[in-house]
Design a protein around this motif. Structure first.
Motif, PDB file in Angstrom:
ATOM      1  N   VAL A  40      48.222  28.552  10.966  1.00  0.00           N
ATOM      2  CA  VAL A  40      47.551  29.586  10.185  1.00  0.00           C
ATOM      3  C   VAL A  40      47.797  30.941  10.836  1.00  0.00           C
ATOM      4  CG1 VAL A  40      45.780  27.987   9.377  1.00  0.00           C
ATOM      5  CG2 VAL A  40      45.377  29.296  11.461  1.00  0.00           C
ATOM      6  N   ARG A  41      47.701  31.986  10.016  1.00  0.00           N
ATOM      7  CA  ARG A  41      47.814  33.351  10.522  1.00  0.00           C
ATOM      8  C   ARG A  41      46.426  33.853  10.881  1.00  0.00           C
ATOM      9  NH1 ARG A  41      50.412  35.496   6.700  1.00  0.00           N
ATOM     10  NH2 ARG A  41      52.437  36.057   7.590  1.00  0.00           N
ATOM     11  N   ALA A  42      46.309  34.502  12.015  1.00  0.00           N
ATOM     12  CA  ALA A  42      45.015  35.012  12.475  1.00  0.00           C
ATOM     13  C   ALA A  42      45.200  36.389  13.081  1.00  0.00           C
ATOM     14  CB  ALA A  42      44.393  34.063  13.504  1.00  0.00           C
ATOM     15  N   LYS A  43      44.174  37.219  12.952  1.00  0.00           N
ATOM     16  CA  LYS A  43      44.189  38.541  13.577  1.00  0.00           C
ATOM     17  C   LYS A  43      43.907  38.403  15.073  1.00  0.00           C
ATOM     18  CE  LYS A  43      42.693  41.041   9.448  1.00  0.00           C
ATOM     19  NZ  LYS A  43      41.672  41.946   8.869  1.00  0.00           N
ATOM     20  N   ASN A  44      44.596  39.210  15.855  1.00  0.00           N
ATOM     21  CA  ASN A  44      44.430  39.126  17.307  1.00  0.00           C
ATOM     22  C   ASN A  44      42.993  39.375  17.743  1.00  0.00           C
ATOM     23  OD1 ASN A  44      47.161  38.703  17.303  1.00  0.00           O
ATOM     24  ND2 ASN A  44      47.704  40.707  18.133  1.00  0.00           N
ATOM     25  N   LYS A  45      42.292  40.263  17.023  1.00  0.00           N
ATOM     26  CA  LYS A  45      40.923  40.595  17.421  1.00  0.00           C
ATOM     27  C   LYS A  45      39.958  39.426  17.209  1.00  0.00           C
ATOM     28  CE  LYS A  45      39.663  42.660  12.957  1.00  0.00           C
ATOM     29  NZ  LYS A  45      39.177  43.903  12.290  1.00  0.00           N
ATOM     30  N   HIS A  46      40.365  38.423  16.426  1.00  0.00           N
ATOM     31  CA  HIS A  46      39.513  37.256  16.183  1.00  0.00           C
ATOM     32  C   HIS A  46      39.741  36.145  17.204  1.00  0.00           C
ATOM     33  CE1 HIS A  46      39.135  38.434  11.647  1.00  0.00           C
ATOM     34  NE2 HIS A  46      38.321  39.117  12.443  1.00  0.00           N
ATOM     35  N   LEU A  47      40.666  36.337  18.141  1.00  0.00           N
ATOM     36  CA  LEU A  47      41.038  35.278  19.070  1.00  0.00           C
ATOM     37  C   LEU A  47      40.617  35.616  20.492  1.00  0.00           C
ATOM     38  CD1 LEU A  47      44.671  34.566  17.795  1.00  0.00           C
ATOM     39  CD2 LEU A  47      42.574  33.348  17.182  1.00  0.00           C
ATOM     40  N   LYS A  48      40.210  34.592  21.224  1.00  0.00           N
ATOM     41  CA  LYS A  48      39.887  34.711  22.643  1.00  0.00           C
ATOM     42  C   LYS A  48      40.745  33.719  23.420  1.00  0.00           C
ATOM     43  CE  LYS A  48      36.239  33.931  26.059  1.00  0.00           C
ATOM     44  NZ  LYS A  48      34.850  33.448  26.279  1.00  0.00           N
ATOM     45  N   VAL A  49      41.501  34.199  24.388  1.00  0.00           N
ATOM     46  CA  VAL A  49      42.363  33.338  25.192  1.00  0.00           C
ATOM     47  C   VAL A  49      41.513  32.579  26.209  1.00  0.00           C
ATOM     48  CG1 VAL A  49      44.360  33.246  26.735  1.00  0.00           C
ATOM     49  CG2 VAL A  49      44.277  34.935  24.894  1.00  0.00           C
ATOM     50  N   PRO A 101      52.649  33.464  22.924  1.00  0.00           N
ATOM     51  CA  PRO A 101      53.031  32.089  22.593  1.00  0.00           C
ATOM     52  C   PRO A 101      52.645  31.111  23.693  1.00  0.00           C
ATOM     53  CG  PRO A 101      54.814  33.609  22.074  1.00  0.00           C
ATOM     54  CD  PRO A 101      53.774  34.402  22.804  1.00  0.00           C
ATOM     55  N   GLY A 102      52.043  29.994  23.293  1.00  0.00           N
ATOM     56  CA  GLY A 102      51.614  28.976  24.237  1.00  0.00           C
ATOM     57  C   GLY A 102      50.191  29.134  24.722  1.00  0.00           C
ATOM     58  N   ALA A 103      49.518  30.248  24.383  1.00  0.00           N
ATOM     59  CA  ALA A 103      48.153  30.480  24.853  1.00  0.00           C
ATOM     60  C   ALA A 103      47.160  29.624  24.072  1.00  0.00           C
ATOM     61  CB  ALA A 103      47.786  31.955  24.719  1.00  0.00           C
ATOM     62  N   LEU A 104      46.211  29.035  24.780  1.00  0.00           N
ATOM     63  CA  LEU A 104      45.124  28.282  24.160  1.00  0.00           C
ATOM     64  C   LEU A 104      44.033  29.266  23.753  1.00  0.00           C
ATOM     65  CD1 LEU A 104      43.864  25.483  23.489  1.00  0.00           C
ATOM     66  CD2 LEU A 104      42.853  25.528  25.773  1.00  0.00           C
ATOM     67  N   VAL A 105      43.655  29.285  22.475  1.00  0.00           N
ATOM     68  CA  VAL A 105      42.744  30.305  21.972  1.00  0.00           C
ATOM     69  C   VAL A 105      41.577  29.675  21.225  1.00  0.00           C
ATOM     70  CG1 VAL A 105      44.526  32.086  21.793  1.00  0.00           C
ATOM     71  CG2 VAL A 105      44.117  30.556  19.859  1.00  0.00           C
ATOM     72  N   GLU A 106      40.494  30.448  21.145  1.00  0.00           N
ATOM     73  CA  GLU A 106      39.323  30.092  20.353  1.00  0.00           C
ATOM     74  C   GLU A 106      39.139  31.141  19.263  1.00  0.00           C
ATOM     75  OE1 GLU A 106      34.444  29.676  20.744  1.00  0.00           O
ATOM     76  OE2 GLU A 106      35.677  30.136  22.500  1.00  0.00           O
ATOM     77  N   PHE A 107      38.897  30.695  18.032  1.00  0.00           N
ATOM     78  CA  PHE A 107      38.642  31.613  16.932  1.00  0.00           C
ATOM     79  C   PHE A 107      37.195  32.091  17.029  1.00  0.00           C
ATOM     80  CE2 PHE A 107      42.298  29.322  15.469  1.00  0.00           C
ATOM     81  CZ  PHE A 107      42.998  30.208  14.667  1.00  0.00           C
ATOM     82  N   GLN A 108      37.005  33.393  17.244  1.00  0.00           N
ATOM     83  CA  GLN A 108      35.668  33.970  17.324  1.00  0.00           C
ATOM     84  C   GLN A 108      35.317  34.784  16.090  1.00  0.00           C
ATOM     85  OE1 GLN A 108      35.550  36.026  21.168  1.00  0.00           O
ATOM     86  NE2 GLN A 108      34.610  34.186  22.029  1.00  0.00           N
ATOM     87  N   GLY A 109      36.182  34.761  15.097  1.00  0.00           N
ATOM     88  CA  GLY A 109      35.940  35.451  13.844  1.00  0.00           C
ATOM     89  C   GLY A 109      36.907  34.959  12.783  1.00  0.00           C
ATOM     90  N   GLY A 110      36.691  35.396  11.537  1.00  0.00           N
ATOM     91  CA  GLY A 110      37.570  34.977  10.459  1.00  0.00           C
ATOM     92  C   GLY A 110      37.176  33.635   9.865  1.00  0.00           C
ATOM     93  N   PRO A 111      37.955  33.138   8.926  1.00  0.00           N
ATOM     94  CA  PRO A 111      37.612  31.883   8.241  1.00  0.00           C
ATOM     95  C   PRO A 111      37.680  30.646   9.130  1.00  0.00           C
ATOM     96  CG  PRO A 111      39.818  32.598   7.616  1.00  0.00           C
ATOM     97  CD  PRO A 111      39.199  33.729   8.401  1.00  0.00           C
ATOM     98  N   HIS A 112      38.373  30.718  10.258  1.00  0.00           N
ATOM     99  CA  HIS A 112      38.515  29.556  11.147  1.00  0.00           C
ATOM    100  C   HIS A 112      37.608  29.661  12.368  1.00  0.00           C
ATOM    101  CE1 HIS A 112      41.991  28.808   8.637  1.00  0.00           C
ATOM    102  NE2 HIS A 112      42.522  29.963   8.999  1.00  0.00           N
ATOM    103  N   LYS A 113      36.558  30.442  12.279  1.00  0.00           N
ATOM    104  CA  LYS A 113      35.654  30.655  13.414  1.00  0.00           C
ATOM    105  C   LYS A 113      35.108  29.329  13.944  1.00  0.00           C
ATOM    106  CE  LYS A 113      31.484  33.184  14.786  1.00  0.00           C
ATOM    107  NZ  LYS A 113      30.408  34.112  14.333  1.00  0.00           N
ATOM    108  N   GLY A 114      35.135  29.188  15.272  1.00  0.00           N
ATOM    109  CA  GLY A 114      34.640  27.975  15.905  1.00  0.00           C
ATOM    110  C   GLY A 114      35.713  26.941  16.177  1.00  0.00           C
ATOM    111  N   LEU A 115      36.949  27.171  15.697  1.00  0.00           N
ATOM    112  CA  LEU A 115      38.041  26.226  15.926  1.00  0.00           C
ATOM    113  C   LEU A 115      38.909  26.683  17.097  1.00  0.00           C
ATOM    114  CD1 LEU A 115      39.162  25.404  12.278  1.00  0.00           C
ATOM    115  CD2 LEU A 115      37.503  24.223  13.707  1.00  0.00           C
ATOM    116  N   TYR A 116      39.834  25.802  17.497  1.00  0.00           N
ATOM    117  CA  TYR A 116      40.714  26.081  18.631  1.00  0.00           C
ATOM    118  C   TYR A 116      42.153  25.812  18.216  1.00  0.00           C
ATOM    119  CZ  TYR A 116      36.285  25.680  21.138  1.00  0.00           C
ATOM    120  OH  TYR A 116      34.992  25.834  21.546  1.00  0.00           O
ATOM    121  N   GLY A 117      43.079  26.426  18.914  1.00  0.00           N
ATOM    122  CA  GLY A 117      44.484  26.217  18.615  1.00  0.00           C
ATOM    123  C   GLY A 117      45.377  26.798  19.688  1.00  0.00           C
TER     124      GLY A 117
END
Length: 359
Positions: free
Chosen positions: A194-203, A153-169
């Motif tokens: 949105v719900r995202a898989k951990n493997k699709h996220l980069k901190v 919680p609170g981590a800034l992440v980049e979507f590197q996979g999935g339907p939201h690839k290229g976005l940040y949150g």
């Protein structure tokens, strides 16, 4: 040898005592060597040379001159000086600086000594070109707070996979599910969770990112202004807009376009208010009750109700019929609908129906 050309002498011979090679007797060699040595250093000698200059004095004793290259002969080269950063007390290799600081903060003494401060003392580290942290500092490099790069919680992440690839949150909450972990992320554009898989996220390390990094943007302003089917890419050729095929008034849709209205409504739901032409329609957004015009079909997808809610068929021979959603299977993407007019059941896919919102 210290060099491979130009008649360079071996390193040990460069500082040889003069005349020692001409004496054969070992006792005479020892006496001659002892007579050539300087007097024993006194406390005044140590006081005259600061501790910081000891290394410099050793280099100069081996023939180095200030501003010159280090080494002898062809091996001589200029080396950029570095300064090592001290690790925390009892901190081993690979330890996370941010976690160590947090752990030490829990053991904060009740009495603060002179020079100490209360609270978490954020350790400083250097961010290298490949994004890894280094424990040494080059000339001119700035020190950055060492961030905790664990997914939580609170981590800034980049979507590197999935339907939201290229976005940040920003991660809101973690979730443990069978087959792998997932989490809920608050998107920077649109503000949807949105719900995202951990493997699709980069901190990401927010301290190491520039202030104009897209991870800090709340909307995709770099795509330009505009909405609907208008091209926002400038010089690129506009793609032809396809006619409306399944969108009808009073159905619920979800925005999937990352450029519609600057991305502010990405992943948000709305109700189709009116089909203005054979190409575009208007959507009343649930977020702020704003009417968005000139929307095209590729900007949205169908939004389904919960079990027991009303839905309308938007594709196929039953298009336009309304019923009650009995079941929905997210794994298979299938659902079961019971029509209101004849109470018959109808199996279909998620894309075939949408939530019906009567006036």
């Amino acid at each position: 040898k210290a060099g491979s050309g130009g008649g360079a002498k071996p390193m040990l011979l460069m500082n040889q005592v003069p005349g020692l090679d001409r004496i054969e007797n070992e006792s005479e060699k020892f006496k001659h060597d002892l007579s050539m040595r300087p007097e024993e250093a006194t406390q005044e000698d140590y006081d005259r040379i600061p501790v910081e200059d000891f290394g410099k004095a050793m280099l100069m004793g081996m023939g180095w001159k200030e501003g010159g290259a280090i080494g002898v002969g062809s091996n001589a080269k200029h080396v950029e000086p570095i300064q090592f950063l001290r690790r925390g007390y009892r901190q081993g290799l690979g330890a996370d600086d941010a976690l160590v600081a947090l752990k030490n903060a829990k053991k904060e003494p009740r009495i603060i000594r002179p020079g100490q401060k209360r609270g978490i003392q954020q350790p400083l580290r250097v961010q290298s070109e490949n994004g890894h942290r280094r424990h040494y500092q080059k000339i001119g490099e700035k020190l950055l707070p060492a961030a905790n790069l664990d997914l939580g919680p609170g981590a800034l992440v980049e979507f590197q996979g999935g339907p939201h690839k290229g976005l940040y949150g920003v991660v809101e909450k973690m979730e443990l599910v069978v087959g792998g972990g997932s989490c809920f992320v608050n998107l920077k554009i649109g503000g949807a969770i949105v719900r995202a898989k951990n493997k699709h996220l980069k901190v990401l390390d927010k301290h190491a990112l520039p202030k104009n990094h897209p991870a800090f943007h709340t909307s995709k302003k770099r795509h330009g202004k505009g909405s609907g089917g208008k091209s926002l890419s400038g010089g690129k050729k506009k793609k032809p807009v396809k006619p409306v095929t399944w969108v009808r008034p009073n159905i619920r849709v979800r925005v999937v376009s990352k450029s519609l209205e600057g991305g502010r409504y990405y992943s948000q739901k709305g109700t189709v208010y009116d089909v203005a032409s054979m190409y575009t329609f208007s959507v009343l957004m649930m977020k702020d009750q704003k009417l968005v015009d000139n929307v095209i079909e590729k900007n949205v997808e169908t939004a389904l109700p919960k079990a027991g809610g009303k839905a309308m068929v938007v594709l196929g021979s039953n298009k336009g019929r309304v019923g009650t959603l009995l079941e929905r299977n997210s794994k298979l993407g299938k659902c079961l609908l019971q029509f209101d007019d004849d109470l018959q059941t109808f199996k279909c896919g998620f894309a075939d129906i949408a939530e019906y919102v009567p006036n």
